[in-house]
Design a protein around this motif. Structure first.
Motif, PDB file in Angstrom:
ATOM      1  N   ASN A  54      13.998  -5.210  -7.267  1.00 52.79           N
ATOM      2  CA  ASN A  54      13.103  -4.338  -6.456  1.00 52.79           C
ATOM      3  C   ASN A  54      12.006  -5.088  -5.907  1.00 52.79           C
ATOM      4  O   ASN A  54      11.766  -6.299  -6.205  1.00 52.79           O
ATOM      5  CB  ASN A  54      12.591  -3.434  -7.523  1.00 52.79           C
ATOM      6  N   ARG A  55      11.159  -4.308  -5.248  1.00 54.92           N
ATOM      7  CA  ARG A  55      10.092  -4.717  -4.268  1.00 54.92           C
ATOM      8  C   ARG A  55       8.789  -3.861  -4.930  1.00 54.92           C
ATOM      9  O   ARG A  55       8.803  -2.772  -5.460  1.00 54.92           O
ATOM     10  CB  ARG A  55      10.180  -4.703  -3.011  1.00 54.92           C
ATOM     11  N   ASN A  56       7.422  -4.401  -4.669  1.00 58.03           N
ATOM     12  CA  ASN A  56       6.235  -3.754  -4.764  1.00 58.03           C
ATOM     13  C   ASN A  56       6.045  -3.146  -3.552  1.00 58.03           C
ATOM     14  O   ASN A  56       5.572  -4.028  -2.401  1.00 58.03           O
ATOM     15  CB  ASN A  56       5.215  -4.644  -5.366  1.00 58.03           C
ATOM     16  N   TYR A  92      14.866  -2.411   2.862  1.00 56.60           N
ATOM     17  CA  TYR A  92      14.741  -1.815   1.519  1.00 56.60           C
ATOM     18  C   TYR A  92      14.241  -0.361   1.574  1.00 56.60           C
ATOM     19  O   TYR A  92      14.571   0.215   0.713  1.00 56.60           O
ATOM     20  CB  TYR A  92      13.789  -2.981   0.925  1.00 56.60           C
ATOM     21  N   TYR A  93      13.536  -0.141   2.652  1.00 55.46           N
ATOM     22  CA  TYR A  93      12.802   1.461   2.594  1.00 55.46           C
ATOM     23  C   TYR A  93      13.562   2.208   3.541  1.00 55.46           C
ATOM     24  O   TYR A  93      13.080   3.358   3.824  1.00 55.46           O
ATOM     25  CB  TYR A  93      11.370   1.262   2.970  1.00 55.46           C
ATOM     26  N   LEU A 103       5.601  11.326  -1.723  1.00 52.97           N
ATOM     27  CA  LEU A 103       5.928   9.780  -1.394  1.00 52.97           C
ATOM     28  C   LEU A 103       5.884   9.209  -2.672  1.00 52.97           C
ATOM     29  O   LEU A 103       6.820   8.077  -2.849  1.00 52.97           O
ATOM     30  CB  LEU A 103       4.745   9.135  -0.505  1.00 52.97           C
ATOM     31  N   LEU A 104       5.036   9.230  -3.747  1.00 52.20           N
ATOM     32  CA  LEU A 104       5.092   8.513  -4.888  1.00 52.20           C
ATOM     33  C   LEU A 104       6.602   8.784  -5.651  1.00 52.20           C
ATOM     34  O   LEU A 104       7.060   7.678  -5.885  1.00 52.20           O
ATOM     35  CB  LEU A 104       4.104   9.034  -5.753  1.00 52.20           C
ATOM     36  N   LEU A 105       7.122   9.991  -5.593  1.00 48.44           N
ATOM     37  CA  LEU A 105       8.320  10.268  -6.332  1.00 48.44           C
ATOM     38  C   LEU A 105       9.362   9.262  -5.569  1.00 48.44           C
ATOM     39  O   LEU A 105      10.268   8.907  -5.997  1.00 48.44           O
ATOM     40  CB  LEU A 105       8.506  11.614  -6.467  1.00 48.44           C
ATOM     41  N   GLU A 106       9.367   9.600  -4.230  1.00 52.50           N
ATOM     42  CA  GLU A 106      10.546   8.907  -3.398  1.00 52.50           C
ATOM     43  C   GLU A 106      10.450   7.275  -3.615  1.00 52.50           C
ATOM     44  O   GLU A 106      11.486   6.638  -3.856  1.00 52.50           O
ATOM     45  CB  GLU A 106      10.472   9.192  -2.030  1.00 52.50           C
ATOM     46  N   LEU A 107       9.220   6.812  -3.670  1.00 53.00           N
ATOM     47  CA  LEU A 107       9.274   5.548  -3.988  1.00 53.00           C
ATOM     48  C   LEU A 107       9.609   5.027  -5.427  1.00 53.00           C
ATOM     49  O   LEU A 107      10.118   3.902  -5.602  1.00 53.00           O
ATOM     50  CB  LEU A 107       7.767   5.020  -3.736  1.00 53.00           C
ATOM     51  N   ARG A 108       9.077   5.970  -6.403  1.00 53.26           N
ATOM     52  CA  ARG A 108       9.471   5.637  -7.785  1.00 53.26           C
ATOM     53  C   ARG A 108      11.143   5.830  -7.992  1.00 53.26           C
ATOM     54  O   ARG A 108      11.518   4.902  -8.674  1.00 53.26           O
ATOM     55  CB  ARG A 108       9.004   6.757  -8.735  1.00 53.26           C
ATOM     56  N   ASP A 109      11.878   6.441  -7.159  1.00 53.87           N
ATOM     57  CA  ASP A 109      13.113   6.574  -7.354  1.00 53.87           C
ATOM     58  C   ASP A 109      13.778   5.404  -6.778  1.00 53.87           C
ATOM     59  O   ASP A 109      14.487   4.629  -7.355  1.00 53.87           O
ATOM     60  CB  ASP A 109      13.777   7.656  -6.437  1.00 53.87           C
ATOM     61  N   LEU A 110      13.144   4.857  -5.553  1.00 48.93           N
ATOM     62  CA  LEU A 110      13.771   3.474  -4.940  1.00 48.93           C
ATOM     63  C   LEU A 110      13.520   2.311  -5.810  1.00 48.93           C
ATOM     64  O   LEU A 110      14.586   1.651  -6.148  1.00 48.93           O
ATOM     65  CB  LEU A 110      13.066   3.456  -3.643  1.00 48.93           C
ATOM     66  N   ILE A 111      12.212   2.075  -6.070  1.00 50.81           N
ATOM     67  CA  ILE A 111      12.079   0.862  -7.106  1.00 50.81           C
ATOM     68  C   ILE A 111      12.492   0.895  -8.526  1.00 50.81           C
ATOM     69  O   ILE A 111      12.636  -0.279  -9.213  1.00 50.81           O
ATOM     70  CB  ILE A 111      10.575   0.773  -7.087  1.00 50.81           C
ATOM     71  N   TYR A 143       1.630  -0.333  -8.219  1.00 48.20           N
ATOM     72  CA  TYR A 143       3.111  -0.523  -8.720  1.00 48.20           C
ATOM     73  C   TYR A 143       3.354   0.002  -9.786  1.00 48.20           C
ATOM     74  O   TYR A 143       4.440   0.867  -9.877  1.00 48.20           O
ATOM     75  CB  TYR A 143       3.426  -1.967  -8.449  1.00 48.20           C
ATOM     76  N   MET A 144       2.499  -0.136 -10.769  1.00 49.39           N
ATOM     77  CA  MET A 144       2.804   0.178 -12.288  1.00 49.39           C
ATOM     78  C   MET A 144       2.568   1.925 -12.218  1.00 49.39           C
ATOM     79  O   MET A 144       3.498   2.567 -12.876  1.00 49.39           O
ATOM     80  CB  MET A 144       1.659  -0.472 -13.063  1.00 49.39           C
ATOM     81  N   LEU A 145       1.788   2.615 -11.573  1.00 48.86           N
ATOM     82  CA  LEU A 145       1.552   3.853 -11.394  1.00 48.86           C
ATOM     83  C   LEU A 145       2.780   4.462 -10.885  1.00 48.86           C
ATOM     84  O   LEU A 145       3.110   5.658 -11.107  1.00 48.86           O
ATOM     85  CB  LEU A 145       0.398   4.115 -10.638  1.00 48.86           C
ATOM     86  N   THR A 146       3.482   3.681 -10.015  1.00 47.71           N
ATOM     87  CA  THR A 146       4.701   4.386  -9.245  1.00 47.71           C
ATOM     88  C   THR A 146       5.919   4.286  -9.993  1.00 47.71           C
ATOM     89  O   THR A 146       6.704   4.795 -10.067  1.00 47.71           O
ATOM     90  CB  THR A 146       4.472   3.830  -7.798  1.00 47.71           C
TER      91      THR A 146
END
Length: 216
Positions: A200-202, A16-17, A29-37, A151-154
């Motif tokens: 998606n995942r947390n 997944y990652y 990192l937050l923004l990359e994870l935001r795009d993914l999830i 998760y919610m913040l991201t």
């Protein structure tokens, strides 16, 4: 489940990652994870969906699948949906601070957890913490709460303009809870079910150390 610190994830072995640069930190990192999830959140659930084969499956007891495990009290209650008499659909990030149940965030399976009506009422919309006017869940739920809020913040950019004190005493407290209450098998189960149902995942269940890399 108590521990002095978490160990960097060695349980998630999927792909997944693969597109995420895991060497990043802070907002990058937050923004990359935001795009993914966000991109993989392809099958959003509706609030009415969060009953039978969603929460009842994600939060099913590991020893008795006919029961669900409540988020704050850790009580195991009958998992059959009975219009909220036995368990409610609890918004860990309260609706009153912006997450109406009609929104994607307000009906996100990674966000909404079961709890008994009495405990749900006791929590109300209080932010998490130990100070007066705050709500303190049992120790075995503290990490779960922290990782849901991460998760919610991201996942939701709307949180960028919100203070963490809307939902918790401080970010330092949530980072502490993330370490003191490590990821358990129930969280792993519901993360897999969340991906199965929503797509998606947390990330903070798979890699709890991401929280320190972003907010530590």
């Amino acid at each position: 489940k108590e521990s002095s610190s978490y160990i960097e994830s060695d349980w998630y072995t999927g792909d997944y990652y693969d597109a995420v640069d895991l060497t990043l930190s802070d907002n990058a990192l937050l923004l990359e994870l935001r795009d993914l999830i966000t991109d993989t959140h392809t099958k959003p659930t509706k609030y009415d969906d969060l009953r039978y084969n969603t929460i009842a499956k994600a939060d099913a007891s590991l020893t008795d699948p006919s029961k669900v495990v409540c988020i704050y009290s850790r009580k195991e209650v009958n998992g059959a949906w009975d219009s909220g008499n036995t368990w409610n659909r609890e918004h860990v990030w309260p609706q009153s601070t912006g997450w109406s149940k009609s929104t994607t965030a307000g009906s996100d399976l990674h966000h909404v957890r079961p709890e008994t009506p009495s405990v749900n009422s006791s929590r109300g919309n209080k932010p998490f913490g130990s100070k007066s006017g705050h709500y303190l869940p049992v120790d075995a739920a503290k990490g779960d709460v922290a990782r849901i809020l991460f998760y919610m913040l991201t996942r939701y950019s709307e949180t960028d303009s919100k203070s963490i004190t809307v939902v918790a005493e401080s970010m330092d407290l949530l980072l502490k809870w993330n370490k003191l209450d490590p990821v358990d098998d129930l969280e792993k189960q519901r993360n897999n079910v969340g991906e199965e149902i929503q797509g998606n995942r947390n990330p903070f269940i798979d890699y709890p150390e991401f929280a320190d890399k972003i907010w530590g």
